[in-house]
Design a protein around this motif. Structure first.
Motif, short mmCIF file in Angstrom:
data_model
loop_
_atom_site.label_atom_id
_atom_site.label_comp_id
_atom_site.label_asym_id
_atom_site.label_seq_id
_atom_site.Cartn_x
_atom_site.Cartn_y
_atom_site.Cartn_z
N LEU A 169 1.09 -1.77 -0.21
CA LEU A 169 0.09 0.35 -0.27
C LEU A 169 0.37 1.39 0.28
O LEU A 169 2.15 1.53 0.85
CB LEU A 169 -0.72 0.24 1.21
CG LEU A 169 -1.73 -1.36 1.30
CD1 LEU A 169 -2.72 -0.80 2.41
CD2 LEU A 169 -2.81 -1.49 0.37
N ASN A 170 1.03 2.29 -1.05
CA ASN A 170 1.41 3.26 -1.36
C ASN A 170 0.33 4.21 -1.43
O ASN A 170 1.46 5.47 -1.82
CB ASN A 170 2.79 3.04 -2.60
CG ASN A 170 1.85 2.34 -3.45
OD1 ASN A 170 1.11 3.18 -3.98
ND2 ASN A 170 2.37 1.08 -3.74
N GLY A 171 -0.55 4.49 -1.42
CA GLY A 171 -1.26 5.83 -1.28
C GLY A 171 -0.84 7.21 -0.99
O GLY A 171 -0.85 8.39 -0.88
N HIS A 172 -0.64 6.55 0.55
CA HIS A 172 -0.16 7.94 1.02
C HIS A 172 1.62 8.32 0.95
O HIS A 172 1.87 9.99 1.41
CB HIS A 172 0.60 7.16 2.82
CG HIS A 172 1.26 6.50 3.08
ND1 HIS A 172 0.64 4.85 2.22
CD2 HIS A 172 2.55 6.78 3.62
CE1 HIS A 172 2.10 4.43 2.34
NE2 HIS A 172 3.08 5.44 3.51
N VAL A 173 1.94 7.73 0.10
CA VAL A 173 3.40 8.58 -0.69
C VAL A 173 2.93 8.71 -1.81
O VAL A 173 3.66 9.93 -2.21
CB VAL A 173 4.22 6.90 -0.43
CG1 VAL A 173 6.38 7.05 -1.67
CG2 VAL A 173 4.22 5.99 0.85
N THR A 174 2.07 8.26 -3.06
CA THR A 174 2.00 8.52 -4.18
C THR A 174 0.47 10.22 -4.62
O THR A 174 0.72 10.95 -4.90
CB THR A 174 1.85 7.86 -4.82
OG1 THR A 174 0.40 6.94 -4.73
CG2 THR A 174 2.34 6.77 -4.94
N GLY A 175 -0.45 9.68 -3.03
CA GLY A 175 -1.90 10.32 -2.70
C GLY A 175 -2.28 9.71 -4.11
O GLY A 175 -3.18 11.42 -3.88
#
Length: 402
Positions: free
Chosen positions: A136-142
């Motif tokens: 999960l990487n939405g907090h990084v990519t926005g």
């Protein structure tokens, strides 16, 4: 990243300290010193935003002249300074999501605020990777993490019917922490709101049905909405933003079975590919170990760090994610600049592609307008083949998310 600290902007009173598991506790004297140097600069007409010393980086940001957030990276694992500022903004928005802007912009009772902030700890820890969730990487990519399943069209039909029954335009299905289907209005939420709502569910991993009041940081920071989260089966959550008309027990006992029991087989098929992020019908080059595909026009991020069952002891799943996200952050800093300046030199033309070769892996990025692709290759893939494979892959993924 090791620490996230919140203090009042006027008096520097500590509100909370969140730390990575195994990190030493942060003494009050250190918190006071960090806040003191920030206030000292402000008193003299300067703004202290960040500092770096001895391999450690500290960033400050004050919100609404009321709350100051301090982030401390002790081992340079958080990424770039720009990313740390984005994380601070996201963490403040997470507090708004739970408490509303009113309690944060006008702090009157710090003891009460400390207690109320505790409900946001799990989300803050997830955003700062204190308890990192793989893939999960939405907090990084926005952008919202999504998964592409074999029967998403059918699933969309079930979701639209369910949302109509609840008299709401906002609903989504999360599988393995990623959005598999969502209503049109859900996709019209701001990127920050969509990411935070998904992260809220992922960080808590609710064992049953929950009814949570939430504030939308962009659209409705002063007026709360009702977020219903239903755990239909393991790794499957059905979410809806709705009004107070429907009783929670009625929705859980009557409406959920009516609309989602028929979708059980469809969900099971998608669950089989939740780690891969793509159905088996979508085949990528055998040399690709992981990818991040960003669709800024759709506000979605499609990624996978486990494309097949093959394992490489030199690149376990956790390292694949860390390496590729670090490459993404470095590329954002060095190659994509609104001022047209990257690193220590000025570019005379836009950068469209870049690659990196290490001893045990190779990376490649392809910037195609509002679509960006970041690939992690096996070290055995010839360097001359990286570009052709990247262009073939972005075409395949374009079709998959269409």
């Amino acid at each position: 990243m090791a620490y996230l600290v919140a203090v009042t902007a006027d008096g520097g009173l500590p509100l909370f300290v969140r730390a990575r598991d195994g990190s030493d506790s942060l003494p009050f004297s250190v918190i006071a010193s960090l806040n003191g140097v920030h206030m000292y600069a402000e008193d003299r007409g300067a703004t202290l935003k960040s500092t770096t010393a001895g391999g450690k980086r500290v960033v400050w940001r004050t919100f609404h002249d009321s709350l100051t957030l301090i982030m401390i990276d002790v081992d340079e694992t958080t990424g770039t300074e720009h990313h740390m500022f984005n994380l601070l903004d996201l963490c403040f928005s997470a507090l708004v999501l739970y408490l509303g802007i009113g309690k944060l912009s006008d702090i009157r009772n710090t003891d009460r605020l400390k207690k109320e902030m505790k409900c946001a700890y799990a989300l803050l820890d997830g955003l700062c990777n204190f308890h990192q969730s793989l893939a999960l990487n939405g907090h990084v990519t926005g952008l919202s993490d999504v998964i592409v399943g074999p029967n998403t069209t059918i699933l969309q039909t079930y979701l639209d019917g369910f949302a109509d029954r609840l008299d709401t335009n906002y609903g989504c299905v999360l599988i393995g922490g990623k959005v598999c289907a969502a209503t049109e209005k859900w996709w019209q939420l701001s990127c920050k709101e969509a990411v935070l709502l998904s992260c809220l569910v992922n960080s808590h991993q609710f064992e049953s049905t929950v009814d949570i009041p939430v504030f939308l940081p962009v659209a409705s920071p002063k007026l709360s909405h009702r977020l219903l989260v239903f755990r239909f089966k393991e790794d499957v959550f059905i979410c809806a933003l709705c009004g107070p008309e429907h009783d929670l027990q009625q929705v859980e006992n009557e409406i959920i079975p009516q609309y989602w029991n028929p979708a059980s087989d469809c969900l099971d098929f998608i669950l089989q590919d939740k780690d891969r992020g793509l159905p088996d019908t979508v085949q990528l080059d055998a040399g690709i170990l992981a990818f991040i595909y960003l669709c800024f026009d759709l506000n979605r991020s499609l990624s996978s760090f486990q494309i097949d069952s093959k394992t490489d002891p030199r690149l376990p799943l956790e390292r694949r994610q860390r390496v590729l996200l670090q490459y993404y952050l470095t590329t954002q800093r060095e190659l994509i600049s609104k001022e047209g300046v990257t690193g220590n030199f000025a570019l005379v033309h836009p950068v469209c592609e870049s690659y990196l070769c290490a001893d045990d892996y190779k990376s490649y990025c392809l910037l195609a307008g509002k679509r960006q692709l970041f690939l992690l290759y096996s070290h055995t893939v010839p360097t001359f083949a990286l570009r052709d494979v990247a262009h073939q892959t972005i075409q395949i993924l374009d079709k998959a998310v269409a």
